[in-house]
Each structure stands twice: as C-alpha cells, then as structure tokens.
Design a protein around this motif. Structure first.
Motif, PDB file in Angstrom:
ATOM      1  N   THR A   1      -3.990  -9.389  -5.602  1.00 36.00           N
ATOM      2  CA  THR A   1      -3.978  -8.719  -4.151  1.00 36.00           C
ATOM      3  C   THR A   1      -4.857  -7.532  -3.782  1.00 36.00           C
ATOM      4  OG1 THR A   1      -1.794  -9.618  -3.966  1.00 36.00           O
ATOM      5  CG2 THR A   1      -2.386  -7.795  -2.424  1.00 36.00           C
ATOM      6  N   ASP A   2      -5.784  -7.873  -3.050  1.00 34.77           N
ATOM      7  CA  ASP A   2      -6.764  -6.542  -2.830  1.00 34.77           C
ATOM      8  C   ASP A   2      -6.018  -5.922  -1.535  1.00 34.77           C
ATOM      9  OD1 ASP A   2      -8.722  -5.502  -0.699  1.00 34.77           O
ATOM     10  OD2 ASP A   2      -9.785  -5.956  -2.540  1.00 34.77           O
ATOM     11  N   MET A   3      -5.921  -4.415  -1.885  1.00 32.36           N
ATOM     12  CA  MET A   3      -5.153  -3.762  -1.083  1.00 32.36           C
ATOM     13  C   MET A   3      -5.734  -3.430   0.358  1.00 32.36           C
ATOM     14  SD  MET A   3      -2.365  -3.327  -2.710  1.00 32.36           S
ATOM     15  CE  MET A   3      -1.632  -2.209  -1.830  1.00 32.36           C
ATOM     16  N   VAL A   4      -7.242  -3.518   0.509  1.00 30.77           N
ATOM     17  CA  VAL A   4      -7.579  -3.560   1.815  1.00 30.77           C
ATOM     18  C   VAL A   4      -7.546  -5.005   2.603  1.00 30.77           C
ATOM     19  CG1 VAL A   4      -9.889  -3.199   2.994  1.00 30.77           C
ATOM     20  CG2 VAL A   4      -9.460  -1.602   0.990  1.00 30.77           C
ATOM     21  N   LEU A   5      -7.617  -5.811   1.819  1.00 34.88           N
ATOM     22  CA  LEU A   5      -7.534  -7.187   2.440  1.00 34.88           C
ATOM     23  C   LEU A   5      -6.061  -7.123   2.892  1.00 34.88           C
ATOM     24  CD1 LEU A   5      -8.899  -9.889   3.479  1.00 34.88           C
ATOM     25  CD2 LEU A   5      -8.196 -10.487   1.094  1.00 34.88           C
ATOM     26  N   LEU A   6      -5.088  -6.725   2.179  1.00 29.41           N
ATOM     27  CA  LEU A   6      -3.787  -6.946   2.414  1.00 29.41           C
ATOM     28  C   LEU A   6      -3.413  -6.105   3.721  1.00 29.41           C
ATOM     29  CD1 LEU A   6      -0.814  -7.831   1.809  1.00 29.41           C
ATOM     30  CD2 LEU A   6      -0.543  -5.784   0.395  1.00 29.41           C
ATOM     31  N   ASP A   7      -4.052  -5.002   3.929  1.00 26.50           N
ATOM     32  CA  ASP A   7      -3.661  -4.086   5.102  1.00 26.50           C
ATOM     33  C   ASP A   7      -4.248  -4.953   6.210  1.00 26.50           C
ATOM     34  OD1 ASP A   7      -3.522  -1.723   6.589  1.00 26.50           O
ATOM     35  OD2 ASP A   7      -5.710  -1.525   6.200  1.00 26.50           O
ATOM     36  N   THR A   8      -5.516  -5.249   6.139  1.00 20.06           N
ATOM     37  CA  THR A   8      -6.306  -6.019   7.276  1.00 20.06           C
ATOM     38  C   THR A   8      -5.682  -7.384   7.606  1.00 20.06           C
ATOM     39  OG1 THR A   8      -8.529  -5.351   6.330  1.00 20.06           O
ATOM     40  CG2 THR A   8      -8.504  -7.137   7.691  1.00 20.06           C
ATOM     41  N   GLU A   9      -5.001  -8.155   6.817  1.00 21.78           N
ATOM     42  CA  GLU A   9      -4.444  -9.402   7.242  1.00 21.78           C
ATOM     43  C   GLU A   9      -3.018  -9.034   7.739  1.00 21.78           C
ATOM     44  OE1 GLU A   9      -4.033 -11.661   3.652  1.00 21.78           O
ATOM     45  OE2 GLU A   9      -6.027 -12.698   4.074  1.00 21.78           O
ATOM     46  N   THR A  10      -2.314  -8.161   7.407  1.00 23.25           N
ATOM     47  CA  THR A  10      -1.011  -7.895   7.945  1.00 23.25           C
ATOM     48  C   THR A  10      -1.433  -7.186   9.357  1.00 23.25           C
ATOM     49  OG1 THR A  10      -0.114  -7.369   5.729  1.00 23.25           O
ATOM     50  CG2 THR A  10       1.053  -6.655   7.646  1.00 23.25           C
ATOM     51  N   ALA A  11      -1.998  -6.290   9.565  1.00 20.91           N
ATOM     52  CA  ALA A  11      -2.471  -5.670  10.717  1.00 20.91           C
ATOM     53  C   ALA A  11      -2.960  -6.440  11.582  1.00 20.91           C
ATOM     54  CB  ALA A  11      -3.362  -4.422  10.547  1.00 20.91           C
TER      55      ALA A  11
ATOM     56  N   ALA B   1       1.394   9.014  -0.524  1.00 21.80           N
ATOM     57  CA  ALA B   1       0.700   8.817   0.686  1.00 21.80           C
ATOM     58  C   ALA B   1       0.382   7.137   0.966  1.00 21.80           C
ATOM     59  CB  ALA B   1      -0.635   9.667   1.020  1.00 21.80           C
ATOM     60  N   GLY B   2      -0.036   6.724  -0.193  1.00 18.73           N
ATOM     61  CA  GLY B   2      -0.348   5.158  -0.355  1.00 18.73           C
ATOM     62  C   GLY B   2       0.930   4.555  -0.194  1.00 18.73           C
ATOM     63  N   ALA B   3       2.219   4.763  -0.787  1.00 24.62           N
ATOM     64  CA  ALA B   3       3.376   3.907  -0.733  1.00 24.62           C
ATOM     65  C   ALA B   3       3.929   4.155   0.742  1.00 24.62           C
ATOM     66  CB  ALA B   3       4.142   4.684  -1.739  1.00 24.62           C
ATOM     67  N   GLN B   4       3.761   5.185   1.174  1.00 28.21           N
ATOM     68  CA  GLN B   4       4.255   5.624   2.661  1.00 28.21           C
ATOM     69  C   GLN B   4       3.489   4.619   3.668  1.00 28.21           C
ATOM     70  OE1 GLN B   4       4.098   9.660   2.914  1.00 28.21           O
ATOM     71  NE2 GLN B   4       6.101   9.959   2.581  1.00 28.21           N
ATOM     72  N   TYR B   5       2.339   4.668   3.575  1.00 27.98           N
ATOM     73  CA  TYR B   5       1.376   3.759   4.367  1.00 27.98           C
ATOM     74  C   TYR B   5       1.675   2.406   4.346  1.00 27.98           C
ATOM     75  CZ  TYR B   5      -3.188   1.806   6.102  1.00 27.98           C
ATOM     76  OH  TYR B   5      -3.968   1.168   7.016  1.00 27.98           O
ATOM     77  N   TYR B   6       1.852   1.848   3.004  1.00 27.13           N
ATOM     78  CA  TYR B   6       2.242   0.151   2.813  1.00 27.13           C
ATOM     79  C   TYR B   6       3.579  -0.012   3.164  1.00 27.13           C
ATOM     80  CZ  TYR B   6      -2.296  -0.989   1.524  1.00 27.13           C
ATOM     81  OH  TYR B   6      -3.830  -1.406   1.506  1.00 27.13           O
ATOM     82  N   GLU B   7       4.499   1.075   3.198  1.00 28.94           N
ATOM     83  CA  GLU B   7       5.807   0.692   3.232  1.00 28.94           C
ATOM     84  C   GLU B   7       6.045   0.654   5.017  1.00 28.94           C
ATOM     85  OE1 GLU B   7       9.697  -0.341   3.433  1.00 28.94           O
ATOM     86  OE2 GLU B   7       8.617  -0.169   1.487  1.00 28.94           O
ATOM     87  N   ARG B   8       5.204   1.433   5.601  1.00 27.24           N
ATOM     88  CA  ARG B   8       5.242   1.380   7.239  1.00 27.24           C
ATOM     89  C   ARG B   8       4.692  -0.041   7.610  1.00 27.24           C
ATOM     90  NH1 ARG B   8       3.146   6.024   8.450  1.00 27.24           N
ATOM     91  NH2 ARG B   8       1.132   5.320   7.937  1.00 27.24           N
TER      92      ARG B   8
ATOM     93  N   ARG C   1       4.825  -2.673   5.598  1.00 29.80           N
ATOM     94  CA  ARG C   1       5.767  -3.717   5.603  1.00 29.80           C
ATOM     95  C   ARG C   1       6.687  -3.638   6.631  1.00 29.80           C
ATOM     96  NH1 ARG C   1      10.704  -3.301   3.113  1.00 29.80           N
ATOM     97  NH2 ARG C   1      11.611  -5.231   2.123  1.00 29.80           N
ATOM     98  N   GLN C   2       7.274  -2.519   7.259  1.00 27.50           N
ATOM     99  CA  GLN C   2       8.302  -2.553   8.204  1.00 27.50           C
ATOM    100  C   GLN C   2       7.748  -3.205   9.377  1.00 27.50           C
ATOM    101  OE1 GLN C   2       9.198   1.881   8.751  1.00 27.50           O
ATOM    102  NE2 GLN C   2      10.336   2.102   6.914  1.00 27.50           N
ATOM    103  N   LEU C   3       6.543  -3.015   9.699  1.00 27.14           N
ATOM    104  CA  LEU C   3       5.817  -3.597  10.881  1.00 27.14           C
ATOM    105  C   LEU C   3       6.087  -5.331  10.747  1.00 27.14           C
ATOM    106  CD1 LEU C   3       2.777  -1.175  11.751  1.00 27.14           C
ATOM    107  CD2 LEU C   3       4.505  -2.088  13.307  1.00 27.14           C
ATOM    108  N   ALA C   4       5.557  -5.598   9.526  1.00 28.07           N
ATOM    109  CA  ALA C   4       5.644  -6.797   9.245  1.00 28.07           C
ATOM    110  C   ALA C   4       6.911  -7.702   9.175  1.00 28.07           C
ATOM    111  CB  ALA C   4       5.001  -7.166   7.800  1.00 28.07           C
ATOM    112  N   LEU C   5       8.000  -6.937   8.920  1.00 29.51           N
ATOM    113  CA  LEU C   5       9.220  -7.407   8.918  1.00 29.51           C
ATOM    114  C   LEU C   5       9.968  -7.389  10.277  1.00 29.51           C
ATOM    115  CD1 LEU C   5      10.764  -5.546   5.843  1.00 29.51           C
ATOM    116  CD2 LEU C   5      10.360  -8.277   6.048  1.00 29.51           C
ATOM    117  N   LEU C   6       9.575  -6.384  10.923  1.00 32.30           N
ATOM    118  CA  LEU C   6      10.077  -6.187  12.461  1.00 32.30           C
ATOM    119  C   LEU C   6       9.433  -7.629  13.272  1.00 32.30           C
ATOM    120  CD1 LEU C   6      10.138  -3.217  14.504  1.00 32.30           C
ATOM    121  CD2 LEU C   6       9.706  -5.446  15.521  1.00 32.30           C
TER     122      LEU C   6
END
Length: 107
Positions: free
Chosen positions: A35-45, A84-91, A93-98
């Motif tokens: 799992t590439d972290m930038v790609l995970l951010d991009t796909e989720t967003a 900061a990274g954990a908070q960024y990805y947790e937010r 995740r919250q968006l994705a779950l919502l």
C-alpha cells in the motif's frame, strides 16, 4: 432536512478540514506492504469528493474502490508512528467510513 443531506454536510465539513491539512511529508514515498500511502490518500479522497460532488451518490466502481481503501486504512493506520500522519489518515478513514455508511443506508 433529509438524512443523506445531513451526512453530505457533515462529510463536507470534515473534508474541508482535511483539505486544509498538509500531507504528512514523512509518509511521501512510503509503502506499508503493498500500500503506497500517497496513492491510498488519492484514491480515498477521489471517492469522497466524487460522493460529495454527486450529492451523496457514488457509482458501483468507486464504491468498490472505497471499500478497498477502508480495508487498507484499517491495516496501515496502526503502523504509522508519527502523530500528524496517524491523525491525517484517521481523518481520511473517518471520511471513508462516513461515505460507506451513508451508501449502505440508502440501499
């Protein structure tokens, strides 16, 4: 106001907060497993913004992608050691779950 409208508004507020938070530099170029972290951010967003732009509707392909993103987020977040990274990805995740819950409630 209908339940989907409230969910879109709540997600919109969280999305606004997310947009104004810089991507954690320490996670640029980082992979956890496959799992590439930038790609995970991009796909989720991309799934979240499409859902917001469509007033709470997401096509089946993006819904499938979103579910995969949630699974990846659940797997990688515990591996992020920087706050900061954990908070960024947790937010994220919250968006994705919502979004996922909103989609489930409209079926």
């Amino acid at each position: 106001m209908s339940e989907p409208s409230v969910q879109v508004q709540n997600a919109g507020r969280l999305w606004h907060e997310h947009l104004h938070t810089p991507f954690p530099a320490s996670l640029r170029g980082v992979e956890f497993g496959d799992t590439d972290m930038v790609l995970l951010d991009t796909e989720t967003a991309g799934c979240v913004i499409t859902w917001l732009d469509n007033g709470g509707v997401l096509d089946p392909e993006r819904t499938r992608i979103l579910q995969g993103c949630i699974e990846n987020l659940d797997r990688v977040i515990p591996q992020i050691t920087e706050l900061a990274g954990a908070q960024y990805y947790e937010r994220l995740r919250q968006l994705a779950l919502l979004v996922s819950r909103a989609l489930s409630s409209t079926k």
